[in-house]
Design a protein around this motif. Structure first.
Motif, PDB file in Angstrom:
ATOM      1  N   ASN A 124      13.648   9.440  23.678  1.00 33.39           N
ATOM      2  CA  ASN A 124      13.374   9.398  22.242  1.00 33.39           C
ATOM      3  C   ASN A 124      14.332  10.341  21.521  1.00 33.39           C
ATOM      4  O   ASN A 124      14.216  11.562  21.626  1.00 33.39           O
ATOM      5  CB  ASN A 124      11.922   9.806  21.986  1.00 33.39           C
ATOM      6  CG  ASN A 124      11.515   9.644  20.531  1.00 33.39           C
ATOM      7  OD1 ASN A 124      12.358   9.550  19.639  1.00 33.39           O
ATOM      8  ND2 ASN A 124      10.220   9.618  20.286  1.00 33.39           N
ATOM      9  N   LYS A 125      15.266   9.774  20.758  1.00 30.80           N
ATOM     10  CA  LYS A 125      16.281  10.598  20.097  1.00 30.80           C
ATOM     11  C   LYS A 125      15.787  11.250  18.810  1.00 30.80           C
ATOM     12  O   LYS A 125      16.524  11.996  18.160  1.00 30.80           O
ATOM     13  CB  LYS A 125      17.539   9.766  19.823  1.00 30.80           C
ATOM     14  CG  LYS A 125      17.323   8.541  18.965  1.00 30.80           C
ATOM     15  CD  LYS A 125      18.652   7.840  18.660  1.00 30.80           C
ATOM     16  CE  LYS A 125      19.358   7.331  19.882  1.00 30.80           C
ATOM     17  NZ  LYS A 125      18.714   6.131  20.463  1.00 30.80           N
ATOM     18  N   HIS A 126      14.552  10.961  18.389  1.00 26.39           N
ATOM     19  CA  HIS A 126      13.923  11.565  17.209  1.00 26.39           C
ATOM     20  C   HIS A 126      14.473  11.026  15.887  1.00 26.39           C
ATOM     21  O   HIS A 126      13.823  11.178  14.857  1.00 26.39           O
ATOM     22  CB  HIS A 126      14.043  13.094  17.217  1.00 26.39           C
ATOM     23  CG  HIS A 126      13.153  13.759  18.218  1.00 26.39           C
ATOM     24  ND1 HIS A 126      12.157  14.645  17.877  1.00 26.39           N
ATOM     25  CD2 HIS A 126      13.100  13.664  19.572  1.00 26.39           C
ATOM     26  CE1 HIS A 126      11.542  15.068  18.963  1.00 26.39           C
ATOM     27  NE2 HIS A 126      12.105  14.478  20.011  1.00 26.39           N
ATOM     28  N   TYR A 127      15.640  10.439  15.887  1.00 26.32           N
ATOM     29  CA  TYR A 127      16.244   9.929  14.655  1.00 26.32           C
ATOM     30  C   TYR A 127      16.007   8.420  14.524  1.00 26.32           C
ATOM     31  O   TYR A 127      16.844   7.689  13.997  1.00 26.32           O
ATOM     32  CB  TYR A 127      17.753  10.181  14.637  1.00 26.32           C
ATOM     33  CG  TYR A 127      18.201  11.598  14.918  1.00 26.32           C
ATOM     34  CD1 TYR A 127      17.484  12.705  14.461  1.00 26.32           C
ATOM     35  CD2 TYR A 127      19.376  11.832  15.635  1.00 26.32           C
ATOM     36  CE1 TYR A 127      17.925  13.995  14.717  1.00 26.32           C
ATOM     37  CE2 TYR A 127      19.831  13.121  15.885  1.00 26.32           C
ATOM     38  CZ  TYR A 127      19.098  14.201  15.433  1.00 26.32           C
ATOM     39  OH  TYR A 127      19.539  15.478  15.680  1.00 26.32           O
ATOM     40  N   THR A 143       9.695  12.022  25.236  1.00 24.13           N
ATOM     41  CA  THR A 143       9.744  12.591  23.896  1.00 24.13           C
ATOM     42  C   THR A 143       9.601  14.101  24.004  1.00 24.13           C
ATOM     43  O   THR A 143       8.554  14.605  24.407  1.00 24.13           O
ATOM     44  CB  THR A 143       8.630  12.030  22.998  1.00 24.13           C
ATOM     45  OG1 THR A 143       8.774  10.610  22.892  1.00 24.13           O
ATOM     46  CG2 THR A 143       8.698  12.647  21.606  1.00 24.13           C
ATOM     47  N   PRO A 173       9.392  18.155  18.908  1.00 24.53           N
ATOM     48  CA  PRO A 173      10.299  18.213  17.747  1.00 24.53           C
ATOM     49  C   PRO A 173      10.852  19.605  17.479  1.00 24.53           C
ATOM     50  O   PRO A 173      12.022  19.747  17.113  1.00 24.53           O
ATOM     51  CB  PRO A 173       9.417  17.726  16.592  1.00 24.53           C
ATOM     52  CG  PRO A 173       8.412  16.836  17.234  1.00 24.53           C
ATOM     53  CD  PRO A 173       8.124  17.468  18.566  1.00 24.53           C
ATOM     54  N   VAL A 200      13.618  20.259  19.895  1.00 25.59           N
ATOM     55  CA  VAL A 200      14.800  19.480  19.531  1.00 25.59           C
ATOM     56  C   VAL A 200      15.519  20.124  18.353  1.00 25.59           C
ATOM     57  O   VAL A 200      16.757  20.180  18.315  1.00 25.59           O
ATOM     58  CB  VAL A 200      14.407  18.022  19.211  1.00 25.59           C
ATOM     59  CG1 VAL A 200      15.558  17.278  18.551  1.00 25.59           C
ATOM     60  CG2 VAL A 200      13.980  17.302  20.482  1.00 25.59           C
ATOM     61  N   LYS A 201      14.779  20.647  17.406  1.00 21.73           N
ATOM     62  CA  LYS A 201      15.408  21.312  16.256  1.00 21.73           C
ATOM     63  C   LYS A 201      16.157  22.566  16.686  1.00 21.73           C
ATOM     64  O   LYS A 201      17.273  22.824  16.211  1.00 21.73           O
ATOM     65  CB  LYS A 201      14.346  21.655  15.207  1.00 21.73           C
ATOM     66  CG  LYS A 201      13.781  20.445  14.483  1.00 21.73           C
ATOM     67  CD  LYS A 201      12.695  20.846  13.496  1.00 21.73           C
ATOM     68  CE  LYS A 201      12.061  19.621  12.858  1.00 21.73           C
ATOM     69  NZ  LYS A 201      10.992  19.979  11.894  1.00 21.73           N
ATOM     70  N   CYS A 226      20.618  14.011  22.094  1.00 19.21           N
ATOM     71  CA  CYS A 226      20.501  12.562  22.325  1.00 19.21           C
ATOM     72  C   CYS A 226      21.330  12.151  23.538  1.00 19.21           C
ATOM     73  O   CYS A 226      20.869  11.393  24.400  1.00 19.21           O
ATOM     74  CB  CYS A 226      20.970  11.784  21.098  1.00 19.21           C
ATOM     75  SG  CYS A 226      20.087  12.157  19.577  1.00 19.21           S
ATOM     76  N   TRP A 285      15.002  18.074   7.375  1.00 24.08           N
ATOM     77  CA  TRP A 285      14.316  18.042   8.675  1.00 24.08           C
ATOM     78  C   TRP A 285      14.649  19.281   9.499  1.00 24.08           C
ATOM     79  O   TRP A 285      13.777  19.892  10.117  1.00 24.08           O
ATOM     80  CB  TRP A 285      14.724  16.774   9.428  1.00 24.08           C
ATOM     81  CG  TRP A 285      14.270  16.705  10.854  1.00 24.08           C
ATOM     82  CD1 TRP A 285      13.030  16.381  11.312  1.00 24.08           C
ATOM     83  CD2 TRP A 285      15.075  16.963  12.024  1.00 24.08           C
ATOM     84  NE1 TRP A 285      12.993  16.417  12.688  1.00 24.08           N
ATOM     85  CE2 TRP A 285      14.234  16.769  13.151  1.00 24.08           C
ATOM     86  CE3 TRP A 285      16.408  17.323  12.221  1.00 24.08           C
ATOM     87  CZ2 TRP A 285      14.700  16.934  14.455  1.00 24.08           C
ATOM     88  CZ3 TRP A 285      16.871  17.487  13.521  1.00 24.08           C
ATOM     89  CH2 TRP A 285      16.021  17.296  14.616  1.00 24.08           C
ATOM     90  N   HIS A 297      13.931   8.933   9.103  1.00 24.81           N
ATOM     91  CA  HIS A 297      13.817   8.642  10.528  1.00 24.81           C
ATOM     92  C   HIS A 297      12.357   8.757  10.968  1.00 24.81           C
ATOM     93  O   HIS A 297      11.539   9.413  10.333  1.00 24.81           O
ATOM     94  CB  HIS A 297      14.714   9.552  11.369  1.00 24.81           C
ATOM     95  CG  HIS A 297      14.592  11.008  11.082  1.00 24.81           C
ATOM     96  ND1 HIS A 297      15.617  11.753  10.558  1.00 24.81           N
ATOM     97  CD2 HIS A 297      13.566  11.867  11.238  1.00 24.81           C
ATOM     98  CE1 HIS A 297      15.241  13.002  10.420  1.00 24.81           C
ATOM     99  NE2 HIS A 297      13.999  13.100  10.823  1.00 24.81           N
ATOM    100  N   LEU A 330       9.632   9.386  14.264  1.00 26.23           N
ATOM    101  CA  LEU A 330       9.552  10.019  15.576  1.00 26.23           C
ATOM    102  C   LEU A 330       9.098   9.044  16.648  1.00 26.23           C
ATOM    103  O   LEU A 330       9.664   8.985  17.744  1.00 26.23           O
ATOM    104  CB  LEU A 330       8.604  11.219  15.536  1.00 26.23           C
ATOM    105  CG  LEU A 330       8.372  11.919  16.882  1.00 26.23           C
ATOM    106  CD1 LEU A 330       9.684  12.473  17.436  1.00 26.23           C
ATOM    107  CD2 LEU A 330       7.338  13.029  16.741  1.00 26.23           C
TER     108      LEU A 330
END
Length: 432
Positions: free
Chosen positions: A94-97, A121, A124, A127-128, A145, A335, A407, A409
């Motif tokens: 899951n690339k989140h975008y 996943t 978040p 990932v940030k 990603c 984001w 985007h 999630l």
């Protein structure tokens, strides 16, 4: 800057490119193999590989296929499952975008082909943190990603003891001619680090970072060589055995299964990367700010090589799309919680000085561009004649009232067979 006299690629391509005495790049020369190799013979070689792993039962997975809601995922699954009769396990990072179209494409993919799918996943917030660090160190919003999509299939192969991973096209071979199709190169940790991950693996992130900890990177750590050897993991590329033509493949999947397409901000290709809200927007703009060219150059070069576009038409596409400012930048920055000044401060540090310079007003400007090389001497000597048109289809949305304004999630995992569109119902023998 030196540019290929057949396609549009510059000498500073990050995957490395060389030119022969005629000014033709290594990517174009390797691409010539597509018109001379015996692809029936190569398919037989692929069948021999598959026969080593085919169990003949639905109780055991024969291979792993990394998929997404775009690129050539439909075609890869179609070839592996329907044509070569393998029983694959699908995996996706899951690339989140995600776009809504990408989520739908992935849901329909799983439903149409009746495959099991495992997804990963990452939190978040993690990932940030990783994205902030990758911006600072590599000028990239896409490191996580690339890292996730190339390691999760390998981790799954080791964990579930499924040795064979089937990838689509090898980027280095397809774009820059890094390898011949006859080399039958397979995925390696070395190539992943040096090219996919820009020289920085998960372990490298942790060093000299006050932002990212080991706990953040566990999902991105490549299995140890001993683990790979114990399972016998190998990753093959279909493009070494099947004549790769992304446009034709997508159009076959549109005809058979209703694959959804979408207009892109900075290129004419409506098929690739429709699953990512930022790929053809801010991610591609970053590529342009670093290397002086963007995805429109990749796509135009591909179409020139496949004789659907002249070099001059490709340059016209570059003029049209290359300088477009991405509409999604503000959404991404909100984001991530980052200002424009901080963002561009990171990107400016990664501009290639071979193509970018500051003018007397301290503004960045290109030193050169392919648009300045349309009439270079020798272009006509190596020209490929266009043999067909280059129109890209825009498929009507399955959910026309939805707006791609941010985007997403996560979304639905599959679709009820009763809701499959008519274009799919025409092929009931290939649904399950």
């Amino acid at each position: 800057m030196k540019y290929c006299k057949r396609c549009l690629y510059p000498a500073n391509h990050p995957l490395n490119i060389t030119f022969d005495g005629y000014g033709v790049c290594s990517g174009c020369r390797v691409h010539e193999e597509k018109d001379v190799l015996d692809w029936d013979e190569r398919k037989e070689k692929l069948e021999k590989i598959f026969s080593e792993f085919r169990s003949g039962t639905q109780k055991t997975y024969d291979c792993i296929i990394p998929v997404s809601g775009a690129r050539d995922s439909y075609f890869i699954v179609y070839m592996v499952k329907n044509i070569f009769k393998m029983h694959p396990l699908l995996v996706t990072y899951n690339k989140h975008y995600n776009t809504k179209i990408g989520i739908r494409n992935l849901a329909y993919l799983q439903t149409i082909f009746g495959c099991d799918l495992i997804s990963c996943t990452v939190s978040p917030e993690r990932v940030k943190r990783i994205t902030r660090e990758s911006l600072r160190r590599k000028g990239s919003i896409y490191w996580h990603c690339l890292a996730g999509s190339t390691v999760f299939p390998v981790q799954t192969a080791v964990k579930l003891k499924i040795p064979l991973i089937v990838w689509g096209a090898h980027q280095g071979c397809d774009q820059t001619g890094m390898f011949s199709h006859l080399d039958e190169v397979e995925m390696t940790r070395k190539y992943r680090k040096e090219h996919d991950l820009m020289g920085m693996e998960a372990e490298d992130f942790i060093r000299d970072s006050d932002v990212v900890a080991i706990e953040d990177m566990k999902q991105y750590i490549y299995p140890h060589n001993k683990e790979l050897e114990s399972v016998g993991v190998r990753g093959i590329y279909l493009s070494n055995y099947i004549r790769w033509d992304s446009k034709a493949q997508h159009e076959l999947m549109i005809e058979k299964y209703g694959y959804e397409t979408m207009l892109q901000q900075r290129t004419f290709d409506t098929y690739n990367d429709v699953d990512c809200f930022h790929y053809s927007g801010i991610h591609d703009y970053i590529k342009f700010l670093k290397w002086g060219y963007g995805k429109v150059t990749d796509h135009a070069s591909r179409e020139v090589r496949l004789k659907r576009m002249t070099r001059e038409e490709g340059i016209s596409m570059v003029r049209k799309f290359q300088n477009i400012y991405p509409k999604d930048l503000s959404i991404f920055l909100e984001w991530l919680g980052m200002s424009e000044n901080e963002f561009f401060g990171y990107i400016d540090k990664h501009r290639d000085p071979r193509i970018w310079q500051k003018n007397d007003c301290a503004d960045w400007e290109l030193k050169d561009s392919i648009v300045n090389h349309a009439g270079d001497e020798g272009v006509d000597d190596v020209r490929l004649q266009r043999k067909e048109g280059c129109e890209f289809l825009l498929v009507p949305s399955k959910e026309p009232n939805e707006v791609e304004d941010n985007h997403v999630l996560i979304g639905r995992a599959c679709v009820d067979n009763g809701h499959l569109p008519e274009v799919i119902k025409r092929y009931p023998d290939e649904i399950l």
